[in-house]
Design an enzyme around this catalytic site. Structure first.
Site, PDB file in Angstrom:
ATOM      1  N   SER A   1      -1.928  -0.393  -3.739  1.00 42.27           N
ATOM      2  CA  SER A   1      -1.517   0.620  -4.719  1.00 42.27           C
ATOM      3  C   SER A   1      -0.679   1.749  -4.150  1.00 42.27           C
ATOM      4  CB  SER A   1      -2.757   1.202  -5.416  1.00 42.27           C
ATOM      5  OG  SER A   1      -3.273   0.280  -6.349  1.00 42.27           O
TER       6      SER A   1
ATOM      7  N   LYS B   1       2.536   2.371  -5.932  1.00 44.31           N
ATOM      8  CA  LYS B   1       2.699   3.267  -7.078  1.00 44.31           C
ATOM      9  C   LYS B   1       3.462   4.537  -6.722  1.00 44.31           C
ATOM     10  CE  LYS B   1      -1.389   1.565  -9.550  1.00 44.31           C
ATOM     11  NZ  LYS B   1      -2.302   0.859  -8.643  1.00 44.31           N
TER      12      LYS B   1
ATOM     13  N   SER C   1      -5.350   5.392  -9.955  1.00 41.29           N
ATOM     14  CA  SER C   1      -4.704   4.146  -9.518  1.00 41.29           C
ATOM     15  C   SER C   1      -4.775   3.067 -10.589  1.00 41.29           C
ATOM     16  CB  SER C   1      -5.350   3.640  -8.215  1.00 41.29           C
ATOM     17  OG  SER C   1      -4.460   2.873  -7.464  1.00 41.29           O
TER      18      SER C   1
ATOM     19  N   LYS D   1      -1.370   8.829  -1.717  1.00 45.32           N
ATOM     20  CA  LYS D   1      -1.799   7.693  -2.534  1.00 45.32           C
ATOM     21  C   LYS D   1      -2.685   6.729  -1.757  1.00 45.32           C
ATOM     22  CE  LYS D   1      -2.103   5.417  -6.291  1.00 45.32           C
ATOM     23  NZ  LYS D   1      -3.457   5.010  -5.838  1.00 45.32           N
TER      24      LYS D   1
END
Length: 266
Positions: free
Chosen positions: A56, A59, A109, A216
């Protein structure tokens, strides 16, 4: 007397060198890097160019394109495709503004939120992935290839610790990006049906590490624990990227890398 002076001078430079090159932490992560966010100087690296699944952390790029190509006030109708993605809070037919959807994607997420953003900006996920790859090349992340907007496992979806650091560095130059990734929690508002979804950031360092400002998390069975972490102390911002580590050790190892960087002399 001259000999004593020389010995003292040698001792001074030896101690200074040892301080500047403080022992780096021992990491279990398969790949990692630590950079200065302003200059891009690499302060530590381990297998930084090894191809890994970014999970993730993907992202970050989706967020960058959402901010650069999208209107945060635009209302998006959630498709059945986005609602059926694994690990999402979305339901088909809901209406939500792009800005709120971006917060939902980055804080918890949410994989469906990333897909919905891809559809809204790129028309479909495949075209949006092409946009992601084009942006990655422009940033200098030449060891990266995206096939989706959320980081779900795919053999053709990969990156490196160095590239993830470059993408995080680029994103942090954007005021809105910095605001999103540093947000600890937020009530995300849905237009139809009208409701609020409480979202708490999955980045534990925001709550535990002095000066943390993002960025992140990522985790899949294939990628294991991933984290792009950034912190600011005394006007200096560092970015640490951890790839293929334990679920919890990604946080402790990123914190250790950041500590190492802040302890080093400029």
């Amino acid at each position: 007397m001259k000999l004593l002076f020389r010995l003292l001078t040698l001792l001074f430079f030896t101690l200074t060198t040892l301080s500047a090159n403080a022992q780096a932490p021992i990491l279990t992560a398969d790949a990692a890097i630590l950079i200065d966010a302003r200059t891009g100087q690499v302060l530590y690296e381990k297998n930084a160019d090894k191809r890994e699944s970014p999970a993730s952390m993907t992202k970050m790029m989706t967020c960058i394109l959402a901010l650069e190509r999208g209107n945060p006030l635009k209302t998006i109708a959630v498709s059945a495709n986005a609602a059926n993605v694994e690990s999402t809070e979305l339901c088909g037919g809901e209406w939500i503004r792009l800005g709120d959807l971006t917060y939902q994607m980055m804080l918890i997420s949410d994989n469906g939120a990333a897909t919905a953003i891809a559809e809204a900006i790129g028309g479909n996920v495949n075209h949006f992935a092409s946009m992601m790859n084009e942006k990655a090349r422009a940033i200098g992340a030449v060891g990266t290839h995206f096939v989706n907007a959320n980081g779900m496992p795919d053999e053709d979806h990969y990156s490196t610790a160095r590239d993830m650091a470059k993408i995080a560095q680029y994103g942090l130059r954007n005021k809105e990006f910095r605001q999103i990734v540093s947000t600890k929690s937020k009530q995300v508002h849905y237009e139809r049906p009208s409701k609020n979804l409480p979202c708490t950031n999955t980045n534990h360092l925001l709550f535990t590490y002095d000066g943390a400002i993002g960025v992140k998390t990522g985790y899949t069975r294939a990628a294991q624990g991933c984290l792009a972490a950034a912190a600011t102390r005394n006007g200096r911002t560092l970015i640490a990227v951890i790839m293929h580590a334990g679920w919890g050790s990604r946080f402790t190892e990123a914190a250790a890398l950041l500590d190492h960087g802040f302890e080093m002399k400029k």
